[in-house]
Design an enzyme around this catalytic site. Structure first.
Site, PDB file in Angstrom:
ATOM      1  N   ASP A  67      39.612  47.556  28.296  1.00  0.00           N
ATOM      2  CA  ASP A  67      38.656  46.455  28.477  1.00  0.00           C
ATOM      3  C   ASP A  67      37.314  46.976  28.962  1.00  0.00           C
ATOM      4  O   ASP A  67      37.180  48.154  29.316  1.00  0.00           O
ATOM      5  CB  ASP A  67      39.224  45.411  29.452  1.00  0.00           C
ATOM      6  CG  ASP A  67      39.984  46.021  30.618  1.00  0.00           C
ATOM      7  OD1 ASP A  67      39.745  47.200  30.939  1.00  0.00           O
ATOM      8  OD2 ASP A  67      40.809  45.326  31.208  1.00  0.00           O
ATOM      9  N   ASP A 136      46.638  37.927  39.726  1.00  0.00           N
ATOM     10  CA  ASP A 136      46.913  36.670  39.014  1.00  0.00           C
ATOM     11  C   ASP A 136      47.765  36.888  37.765  1.00  0.00           C
ATOM     12  O   ASP A 136      47.915  35.999  36.936  1.00  0.00           O
ATOM     13  CB  ASP A 136      45.598  35.958  38.648  1.00  0.00           C
ATOM     14  CG  ASP A 136      44.727  36.755  37.670  1.00  0.00           C
ATOM     15  OD1 ASP A 136      45.150  37.855  37.237  1.00  0.00           O
ATOM     16  OD2 ASP A 136      43.633  36.269  37.330  1.00  0.00           O
ATOM     17  N   HIS A 138      47.248  39.102  35.300  1.00  0.00           N
ATOM     18  CA  HIS A 138      46.609  39.566  34.061  1.00  0.00           C
ATOM     19  C   HIS A 138      47.001  41.000  33.728  1.00  0.00           C
ATOM     20  O   HIS A 138      47.296  41.799  34.620  1.00  0.00           O
ATOM     21  CB  HIS A 138      45.080  39.402  34.107  1.00  0.00           C
ATOM     22  CG  HIS A 138      44.351  40.312  35.047  1.00  0.00           C
ATOM     23  ND1 HIS A 138      43.359  39.869  35.893  1.00  0.00           N
ATOM     24  CD2 HIS A 138      44.424  41.649  35.278  1.00  0.00           C
ATOM     25  CE1 HIS A 138      42.871  40.884  36.579  1.00  0.00           C
ATOM     26  NE2 HIS A 138      43.508  41.978  36.223  1.00  0.00           N
ATOM     27  N   GLU A 143      43.501  36.801  31.242  1.00  0.00           N
ATOM     28  CA  GLU A 143      43.675  35.980  32.430  1.00  0.00           C
ATOM     29  C   GLU A 143      44.687  34.850  32.155  1.00  0.00           C
ATOM     30  O   GLU A 143      45.030  34.598  30.994  1.00  0.00           O
ATOM     31  CB  GLU A 143      42.318  35.391  32.841  1.00  0.00           C
ATOM     32  CG  GLU A 143      41.273  36.444  33.223  1.00  0.00           C
ATOM     33  CD  GLU A 143      41.507  37.062  34.614  1.00  0.00           C
ATOM     34  OE1 GLU A 143      42.664  37.157  35.054  1.00  0.00           O
ATOM     35  OE2 GLU A 143      40.508  37.464  35.243  1.00  0.00           O
TER      36      GLU A 143
HETATM   37  C1  F6R Z   1      41.713  47.575  34.096  1.00  0.00           C
HETATM   38  C2  F6R Z   1      42.492  46.393  33.752  1.00  0.00           C
HETATM   39  C3  F6R Z   1      43.040  45.485  34.788  1.00  0.00           C
HETATM   40  C4  F6R Z   1      43.585  46.218  36.020  1.00  0.00           C
HETATM   41  C5  F6R Z   1      44.083  45.210  37.057  1.00  0.00           C
HETATM   42  C6  F6R Z   1      44.599  45.873  38.289  1.00  0.00           C
HETATM   43  O1  F6R Z   1      41.304  48.257  32.920  1.00  0.00           O
HETATM   44  O2  F6R Z   1      42.676  46.130  32.606  1.00  0.00           O
HETATM   45  O3  F6R Z   1      44.062  44.713  34.227  1.00  0.00           O
HETATM   46  O4  F6R Z   1      44.626  47.051  35.622  1.00  0.00           O
HETATM   47  O5  F6R Z   1      43.044  44.350  37.389  1.00  0.00           O
HETATM   48  O6  F6R Z   1      43.550  46.559  38.899  1.00  0.00           O
HETATM   49  P1  F6R Z   1      43.833  47.572  40.089  1.00  0.00           P
HETATM   50  O7  F6R Z   1      44.653  48.674  39.515  1.00  0.00           O
HETATM   51  O8  F6R Z   1      42.469  48.055  40.500  1.00  0.00           O
HETATM   52  O9  F6R Z   1      44.541  46.812  41.138  1.00  0.00           O
END
Ligand code: F6R
Length: 261
Positions: A67, A136, A138, A143
């Site tokens: 992303d 959440d 995702h 989301e």
């Molecule tokens: C990042 C991504 C997100 C993260 C998620 C957890 O490329 O796609 O889904 O993996 O927000 O983030 P962290 O690892 O920072 O808790």
């Protein structure tokens, strides 16, 4: 879905790196799916150490990031392209141009998303996708409410995700972009092996839904229950709301060493 609970979060990096090393050994031109955020950092550090020790090479491998924020300037340190370069890509020996990401600066966003899907398809898909999970639920930036059949597209970030990510933007939630381009849930589901990493108490509820909850767009990661080869790597804190913890531990402990994840 295989659930592995490791006492030392550093071991998560080693277990995932073992799987990635085995993949690259048998398929040097492997295609990796790369997540940003905190969760995969121990994996990247371990892979870098193995490369530096001459045990592993990504010379023929390729990568696709999950992303990208929409609208961050090219040189912004939190632009995911820059984050993944700093955390991993430039620390190992990928060939120039071997790692691609969605174009968060595109003026024609649908065309950029379609081009990204095409690029993944032309590379014959992702062999191994590394994922984190949002509080959440995702994955990527799919989301709650995301279509379970979605492909790469623009999404609006939830307030919760922007609050969670404010730590990367001097704790200023208003500086966190409101939109992103993200691989869709169907895009992620097409990867041949998915390794999802979650650590810390803050992830316990999302992990509970991911592993033991009903499949629902309200907890997008639950779509992974339909994937034939998912490995969930957790520390004890992230696993604390799971009902079948003893079973998961016993299953992993009784696996033969050669089997891997
Ligand atoms: C990042 C991504 C997100 C993260 C998620 C957890 O490329 O796609 O889904 O993996 O927000 O983030 P962290 O690892 O920072 O808790």
């Amino acid at each position: 879905m295989e659930v592995v609970i490791l006492a030392d979060p550093k071991d998560i990096g080693v277990v995932a790196a073992d799987a990635i090393s085995a993949l690259v050994d048998r398929k040097p031109a492997a295609v990796l799916g790369l997540a940003t955020g905190s969760s995969p950092l121990s994996i990247y550090d371990e892979l870098v150490a193995r490369c530096e020790a001459g045990l592993l090479s990504f010379r023929q491998a390729r990568g696709f990031t999950l992303d990208e924020y929409v609208g961050l300037p090219v040189d912004h340190p939190q632009r995911y392209r820059n984050v993944i370069d700093t955390a991993f890509v430039t620390r190992v020996d990928f060939a120039p141009g071997a790692v691609l990401g969605p174009d968060g600066q595109a003026t024609d966003i649908p065309a950029a998303c379609a081009a990204y899907e095409n690029a993944i398809r032309e590379a014959d898909g992702v062999d191994l996708q590394i994922l984190g999970i949002g509080t959440d639920g995702h994955i990527g930036f799919n989301e709650p409410g995301s279509s379970l059949a979605s492909r790469t597209r623009i999404k609006t970030l939830t307030r919760q995700t922007r609050v969670d990510n404010a730590r990367f933007f001097d704790d200023d939630v208003e500086s966190v972009p409101t939109h992103c381009l993200t691989q869709g849930l169907a895009t992620i589901m097409a990867a041949r092996h998915v390794i999802l990493v979650a650590t810390g108490r803050g992830k316990a509820e999302a992990v509970h839904h991911l592993v033991e909850g009903p499949v629902s767009a309200m907890w997008p990661a639950t779509i992974l229950q339909h994937h034939p080869h998912v490995t969930v790597l957790l520390d004890g804190a992230a696993a604390r709301r799971l009902q079948l913890v003893d079973y998961y531990r016993e299953t992993y402990m009784s696996k033969p060493d050669w089997q891997g994840i």
